[in-house]
Design a protein around this motif. Structure first.
Motif, short mmCIF file in Angstrom:
data_model
loop_
_atom_site.label_atom_id
_atom_site.label_comp_id
_atom_site.label_asym_id
_atom_site.label_seq_id
_atom_site.Cartn_x
_atom_site.Cartn_y
_atom_site.Cartn_z
N UNK A 1 0.85 -1.18 0.00
CA UNK A 1 0.00 0.00 0.00
C UNK A 1 0.89 1.25 0.00
N UNK A 2 0.25 2.43 -0.10
CA UNK A 2 1.06 3.65 -0.10
C UNK A 2 1.83 3.76 1.22
N UNK B 1 0.61 4.71 5.01
CA UNK B 1 -0.27 3.67 5.54
C UNK B 1 0.52 2.40 5.85
N UNK B 2 1.38 2.00 4.91
CA UNK B 2 2.14 0.76 5.07
C UNK B 2 3.03 0.81 6.31
N UNK B 3 3.73 1.92 6.51
CA UNK B 3 4.67 2.01 7.63
C UNK B 3 3.96 2.20 8.96
N UNK C 1 -0.33 -0.80 -4.73
CA UNK C 1 -1.77 -0.99 -4.90
C UNK C 1 -2.50 0.34 -4.70
N UNK C 2 -3.25 0.75 -5.70
CA UNK C 2 -4.04 1.99 -5.61
C UNK C 2 -5.44 1.66 -6.10
N UNK D 1 1.07 10.17 -7.51
CA UNK D 1 2.01 11.31 -7.52
C UNK D 1 2.79 11.42 -6.22
N UNK D 2 2.64 10.46 -5.34
CA UNK D 2 3.29 10.55 -4.02
C UNK D 2 4.81 10.56 -4.17
#
Length: 772
Positions: A317-318, A321-323, A345-346, A359-360
């Motif tokens: 995930x982005x 959120x993942x961390x 995953x988006x 765009x992160x």
């Protein structure tokens, strides 16, 4: 995390690059038009005559701009990751999920599916091999555990073997997907057989709600769990000679977990405190995330040892959120060089939200170094996705130079709101040209850090040292150990029990080292791999395996006599007299050019070791030069006499009154500071031993630093010793000891041969008590 400068530099570089491309294109088109006209070929019809006249007047300038832009275009590179260019193979993939196995159990359907994907210019498939606590292939490991196997094909065939075989026949990469990672149903045979493998929340709850329903979590910190997952991965790599392996957002742990007995004990042992009750406490998050990262580093190295060009793929995930919520520090994995491709995953319905995700900054950074794609939802059984949404998301993704992974195969056209033929026709337009991938180009890469900060712990793995800075290291594949960081010596010296099972090259050479307290260390010189925290050295380094410790006759009360276990020493000084040498020289890339020690101010907080000098992290330091020494065969880089000269010493009660002919070292390996006089006359009335509060002391280098202390009784803070040694090499020698690092950050520059000093806090507390 990426620095603001890094993020801004990418934005600026992208803007400049786009601008230059437009200038090049406009200028070259006009130049070509002018050349055609000069050759008798009429220019294309113009709509606006005034614009044509303007272009004629500006044409020479535009031609010049386009020429200069063409020369400069490749000079804009990211500020952080200065890496050699590597081929960027576009990801055009699709996940083959458990829902698809009704299709893939049939050989003819597998053949038809792979053929169709190839015709539509896909290039990668990700078949699931680990799901719901079971393997989707016949596993000898699971069979040995007595866990049944359910996923045979309609003809009794190995479905995964069939998919991989058919994919390769069509020129597609097949990368087996370990979908469930550490996730497992509580009712599964695996969970029932190994309840000690499961972790839990603080209230004792063992499950959480996920997209797969209610699930339990294998403890990613437990060595038996790590061994089990590693064995499954290696079984797939070996059994199928797979093109790689993929791990998604479940190779993680929800932030609420980690309160099982094993993890509590491990955390308490390493930190001296139990885990905090708040699962989102930053230090507790980092400790768990780093443990998962350590496992992934080891797993990557294990995979690469078996198949060096295998693709180690991650589909998280982005990052935020993942961390923060899944303890999955995947951006650090990318920077460590252990990820070969990433598919984030988006799964968003709203296009604006989708674009914001792709765009992160972490995506902008990652795509600079590895093939990077975006996971797009093609549909679910109970939630089909219409073509316009898929098409708009694919277009936005491709505009940003990113690849694509669709979730999942059957929803591409079999479970969809539009007819299958219409869907297939639309997908054909998404990838109009072929873009096959070749894993032979997947070569190992170095970490992309220019600088990295490692914690310096206050306690060692062994022993009861009063004060010190301890760096966590793994040697020869052993478990991490906290080893004393010593800026006053060179070379890595550890007891035999610190070694793991990784290969070791023996030299048969027995070496001896005498420490400043009179301890004699003896043992064999060997070469082996080491890792600093998560960061591996670029190649094996020399290590002294200490098998004997004793005291010199002159100092019979050395540390060896105390019976305290030897916690190891990592000497990081650049004044190497022979092998051993400073092992930081073997760090990859920019990380080997020097380091900064940031003390903890005498508190119980960790200090830090900053590896890799940059213009940013050198700001504020005042530099003093070293003198260059002859090179030693086998020691990489320059060798320096890192003893500073022209040091001014004022010592109350002695003849040293602002005498500026002293020599000094800054030494984290020495608890208490020391002044050594060659002549008793310099000491005046002072006798050897511990100085008293009346012997106020000041050490300085004009314009660089000005350090003062009132001697006292606190080891590591203000205790200062005096020695008179007629046999000494230098008239006045000062070792400032570890307390100096409470006052100054200290920089060691092995490229330019200099040492830097930066004040950490204001003077005034002469005995350097901890600040509150």
């Amino acid at each position: 995390m990426a620095t603001q400068f890094w993020e801004k530099s990418i934005e600026i570089n992208a803007t400049l690059t786009n601008l230059l491309f437009k200038l090049v294109r406009r200028g070259l088109l006009l130049c070509r038009s002018k050349l055609r006209k000069a050759s008798g070929i009429a220019p294309s019809r113009l709509i606006h005559q005034g614009w044509w006249l303007l272009k004629k007047r500006l044409l020479p300038l535009l031609c010049l701009i386009s020429f200069v832009a063409a020369l400069l275009l490749n000079t804009f590179a990211p500020a952080v990751a200065q890496l050699p260019p590597q081929p960027r193979q576009e990801i055009r993939g699709v996940w083959l999920s458990g829902n698809d196995f009704s299709v893939f159990r049939n050989r003819s359907k597998v053949q038809a599916a792979m053929s169709q994907l190839r015709q539509l210019n896909f290039n990668t498939v990700y078949p699931v091999v680990w799901n719901d606590g079971y393997t989707h292939y016949p596993s000898a490991i699971m069979q040995k555990m007595g866990i049944p196997f359910f996923f045979k094909g309609t003809d009794g065939q190995d479905v995964i073997a069939d998919i991989i075989s058919q994919a390769r026949r069509e020129g597609l990469l097949a990368i087996p997907w370990f979908e469930f990672g550490f996730m497992v149903p509580l009712s599964s045979e695996l969970a029932s057989q190994h309840p000690d493998w499961l972790t839990q929340k603080r209230d004792g709850t063992q499950t959480s709600i996920s997209a797969a329903g209610e699930v339990a979590w294998l403890n990613p910190f437990h060595p038996e769990v790590q061994k089990f997952i590693t064995e499954l991965v290696m079984e797939v790599i070996t059994q199928y000679d797979a093109d790689g392996v993929q791990f998604d957002d479940h190779t993680s742990l929800p932030v609420d977990f980690g309160y099982d007995k094993y993890t509590i004990s491990l955390y308490t042992q390493e930190t001296g405190n139990p885990p905090p009750p708040n699962p989102q406490a930053q230090a507790w998050i980092k400790w768990r995330a780093d443990k998962i990262s350590t496992f992934m580093v080891d797993l990557y190295q294990t995979v690469k040892a078996r198949k060096p060009n295998a693709i180690f793929s991650v589909a998280p995930n982005y990052y935020d959120f993942a961390y923060k919520l899944q303890l999955q520090d995947w951006l650090n994995w990318v920077r460590l060089g252990i990820v070969d491709e990433l598919v984030m995953q988006v799964y968003r319905n709203d296009l604006e939200s989708f674009i914001a995700q792709i765009n992160r900054p972490e995506i902008l950074e990652t795509k600079q170094v590895i093939p990077t794609g975006i996971g797009i939802m093609a549909g679910l059984r109970n939630r089909p996705v219409a073509l316009p949404q898929i098409q708009s998301q694919v277009e936005a993704t491709q505009q940003r130079g990113l690849g694509i992974g669709f979730f999942y195969y059957e929803s591409l056209w079999d479970i969809a709101p539009e007819p299958a033929a219409q869907r297939q026709s639309a997908f054909a337009t998404l990838f109009p040209n072929s873009a096959l991938r070749d894993i032979s180009q997947n070569t190992p890469r170095k970490p992309s850090f220019n600088t990295i900060s490692l914690p310096l712990y206050t306690k060692p793995s062994l022993g009861q040292r009063v004060r010190g800075y301890f760096l966590e290291m793994a040697i020869a594949g052993g478990k991490p150990r906290r080893i004393l960081l010593d800026t006053g010596s060179a070379g890595l010296r550890v007891p035999k029990e610190f070694l793991g099972n990784a290969p070791i090259r023996s030299t048969g050479q027995n070496i001896k080292e005498v420490l400043s307290d009179g301890t004699i260390l003896e043992g064999e010189l060997v070469y082996t791999n080491i890792r600093f925290g998560l960061l591996p050295a670029a190649e094996p380094v020399p290590v002294q395996i200490v098998t004997s410790r004793q005291c010199t006759a002159q100092k019979p009360n050395c540390s060896a006599k105390s019976g305290v276990p030897f916690s190891g020493i990592i000497g990081v000084n650049y004044f190497e007299k022979s092998l051993l040498y400073n092992p930081l020289r073997k760090l990859p890339g920019n990380l080997s050019n020097g380091f900064i020690v940031v003390g903890n101010g005498g508190s119980n907080n960790n200090g830090s070791l900053i590896l890799g000098l940059t213009a940013d992290n050198q700001a504020g330091f005042k530099m003093a030069p070293w003198s260059k020494q002859p090179e030693i065969n086998g020691v990489p880089g320059n060798r320096w006499d890192s003893r500073l000269s022209k040091v001014c010493l004022t010592l109350a009660g002695s003849a040293a009154k602002n005498s500026c002919n002293g020599t000094m070292v800054t030494d984290t390996g020495t608890i208490n500071a020391l002044t050594e006089f060659k002549s008793a006359s310099t000491a005046g009335k002072l006798k050897p031993g511990i100085l008293r509060s009346t012997n106020a002391l000041k050490v300085a280098i004009n314009g660089i630093f000005d350090y003062s202390v009132t001697p006292g009784t606190r080891d590591g803070f203000n205790r200062w010793n005096l020695s008179i040694s007629p046999q000494a090499e230098l008239p006045i020698f000062v070792n400032t000891g570890i307390a100096f690092f409470d006052k100054y950050d200290v920089l060691f520059d092995q490229v330019n041969g200099r040492q830097g000093f930066r004040t950490r806090r204001q003077e005034g507390n002469k005995d350097l008590l901890p600040q509150k």
